[in-house]
Design an enzyme around this catalytic site. Structure first.
Site, PDB file in Angstrom:
ATOM      1  N   GLU A 150      81.398 -18.451  96.430  1.00  0.00           N
ATOM      2  CA  GLU A 150      81.148 -18.487  94.986  1.00  0.00           C
ATOM      3  C   GLU A 150      79.689 -18.161  94.796  1.00  0.00           C
ATOM      4  O   GLU A 150      78.810 -18.982  95.089  1.00  0.00           O
ATOM      5  CB  GLU A 150      81.468 -19.873  94.421  1.00  0.00           C
TER       6      GLU A 150
ATOM      7  N   CYS B 106      74.577 -19.970  87.270  1.00  0.00           N
ATOM      8  CA  CYS B 106      75.221 -18.756  87.795  1.00  0.00           C
ATOM      9  C   CYS B 106      75.919 -17.968  86.708  1.00  0.00           C
ATOM     10  O   CYS B 106      75.963 -16.751  86.744  1.00  0.00           O
ATOM     11  CB  CYS B 106      76.214 -19.115  88.892  1.00  0.00           C
TER      12      CYS B 106
END
Ligand code: NAD
Length: 493
Positions: free
Chosen positions: A258, A292
């Site tokens: 991720e 993110c």
């Protein structure tokens, strides 16, 4: 032994402190942990070594089989207890989270809520069906496929939201009968690591099942390559994720990656401009843009781009900077000098390359002023790079097709957003954005424990966290058949 220093955390005094006094994540060099907002030392804690990782992984592997055999009720009970303990100690955890990461209290509360929701969601998993009866070409044979634990999960997490990014691995992995070796970033040893160890110990998790080690890339790589670690769950930058993927690939080890993002925030000409600008400002500036799925690129229709930039500038100008733990401010510090230099370098090079600085672009120590860059072009680093700072680059378009091409003009594919008063137009565009998570009339910073969170392209390798996806991440299939009469075979033919 971890020692809190002179500036002992006052609001955290209590339950966690005796634990921190004893906490020894490793036998390596001591590491001083500094509070980004003040530069003060928070604690000194020994780092782990690769040998510590080997010991931790071996202990985890030894403890895991009995845990996998533990009744589903007991596994669920321990998780529910962990959620209660976490809730009870939120003030301490919140304090550490704010002071280790420089987060505003709203972000901190949001993260704590999420961490608890991850535990609640995981607590339902042990009681879910874990397989299927499947048809067999041989009717006398009972044929079933079942999900079994992967064994030991290595969890490597970044500093920016350590509680939730750790919990989204630790809770479901444990719920499904695995052991975990957790390595938070060394900048956040308490909210990313010690907290987990303390909560699950008090919840009654059997010894050995959750190992918390501490260190940087070397310790992370030791986890990835350790023979007792069966699956690696990595959240962090794309560069480090590539390295982790290479190491795991050579060992034929399953790895969930991720990674970073450079997320498109598209504003069509029929959008509610006030709503879009407030969402865009939030998605680029909150937590200093160190998220993110922050809005990394604002893609705005030419007819409203001027007003949109003005609205972002006005909002940026009103954001108050300071120590979010002690002061009533909106934004805190960038996490460290290295990251500050990176953010500033991207802004400087983009201005040198032709972008117009509409507001910001300066800093006072680690406190970087929210920055709006207009007239950004596709060759500039503010467009191509993940900034991970409070910077909103704005690019204009004329047609929806052009907006789509701009949104997809990146190797990343984490999140996206489209603002439009026309749901069908917004949806048509959103569905063609190459990203793992896309929202119409909402901004990019969105998560829920029940959805399969994750990205595409350079944002990840297809792994997902949350909801049903956790079964894929933390279990593996096994086909089992059984027959009453032992079968014999006419062989040789
Ligand atoms: P980072 O990659 O530098 O570090 C992340 C973790 O990986 C840390 O624990 C670090 O010690 C470890 N690490 C670093 N190099 C390693 C290696 N070679 N082998 C094994 N482990 C290694 O990332 P960061 O700067 O701490 O975090 C910011 C990045 O994380 C941004 O790119 C952000 O977009 C990304 N991120 C992604 C998500 C997501 O869910 N997609 C969530 C949060 C942050």
């Amino acid at each position: 032994m971890a020692t809190t220093t002179a500036e002992t955390i006052p609001a955290a005094a209590g339950w966690l402190d005796p634990f921190l006094e004893m906490w020894r994540p490793g036998t390596g060099e001591p590491r001083q942990v500094r509070e980004p907002a003040t530069g003060r030392s928070l604690l000194t804690v020994p780092l782990s070594t690769p040998d510590d990782v080997a010991r931790a992984a071996a202990a985890a592997a030894a403890a895991q089989p009995a845990w996998a055999e533990t009744s589903y009720q007991e596994r669920a009970r321990i998780l529910r207890r962990a959620a209660e303990i976490y809730e009870a100690h939120r003030p301490e955890f919140g304090t550490w989270t704010q002071r280790e990461t420089g987060a505003h209290r709203n972000k901190m509360h949001h993260e704590q809520n999420f961490a608890v929701q991850e535990i609640h969601a995981a607590a339902t998993m042990p009681s879910q069906p874990y397989g299927q009866l499947v048809p067999s070409a041989q009717p006398e044979r009972l044929s079933m496929v079942r999900r079994i634990p992967v064994g030991v999960v290595g969890a490597i997490t970044p500093w920016n939201s350590p509680s939730v990014l750790g919990m989204r691995v630790v809770a479901p992995a444990l719920a499904l009968g695995n052991a975990v070796v957790l390595k938070p970033d060394p900048q956040t040893p308490v909210c990313g690591g010690a907290m987990f160890a303390a909560v699950f110990k008090e919840a009654g998790l059997p010894d050995g099942l959750l190992q918390v080690v501490l260190g940087g890339a070397e310790v992370g790589e030791a986890i990835v390559t350790d023979p007792n670690v069966n699956v690696v769950s990595f959240t962090g930058s794309t560069a480090a994720g590539r390295r982790v993927g290479e190491l795991a690939g050579r060992l034929l080890k399953k790895v969930s990656l991720e990674l970073g993002g450079n997320n498109a925030f598209v504003v069509l000409d029929d959008a509610d401009l006030d709503a879009a600008a407030s969402a865009g400002a939030y998605a680029s500036f909150q937590f200093q843009g160190q998220v993110c799925f922050a809005a990394g690129r604002h893609i705005v229709h030419r007819t409203i781009a001027g007003d949109y930039v003005d609205a972002l500038v006005e909002k940026a100008g009103r954001l108050r900077l300071g120590d979010p733990y002690r002061e009533d401010v909106d934004l805190g510090p960038i996490v460290n000098e290295k990251q500050l230099a990176r953010v500033d370098g991207i802004v400087r090079r983009s201005i040198d390359g032709g972008a117009r600085l509409a507001v910001g672009g300066t800093h006072d120590g680690l406190f970087y002023r929210p920055t709006v860059l207009a007239d950004v072009t596709r060759d500039l680093p503010a467009w191509t790079d993940e900034i991970f700072g409070p910077v909103a680059p704005v690019v204009v378009f004329d047609t929806d097709e052009e907006a789509l091409a701009l949104a997809n003009d990146t190797d990343y594919g984490l999140a996206g957003a489209v603002y439009s008063r026309s749901i069908s137009r917004g949806l048509a565009l959103a569905q063609r954005i190459r990203a793992g998570m896309v929202h119409v009339n909402d901004q990019t910073v969105n998560d829920e424990a029940v959805i399969p969170f994750g990205g595409m392209g350079a944002s990840g390798n297809g792994s997902r966290f949350g909801g049903a996806a956790n079964w894929n991440e933390f279990t593996q299939w096994q086909w089992v058949t059984v027959r009453d009469e032992p079968k014999s075979f006419p062989f040789p033919y």
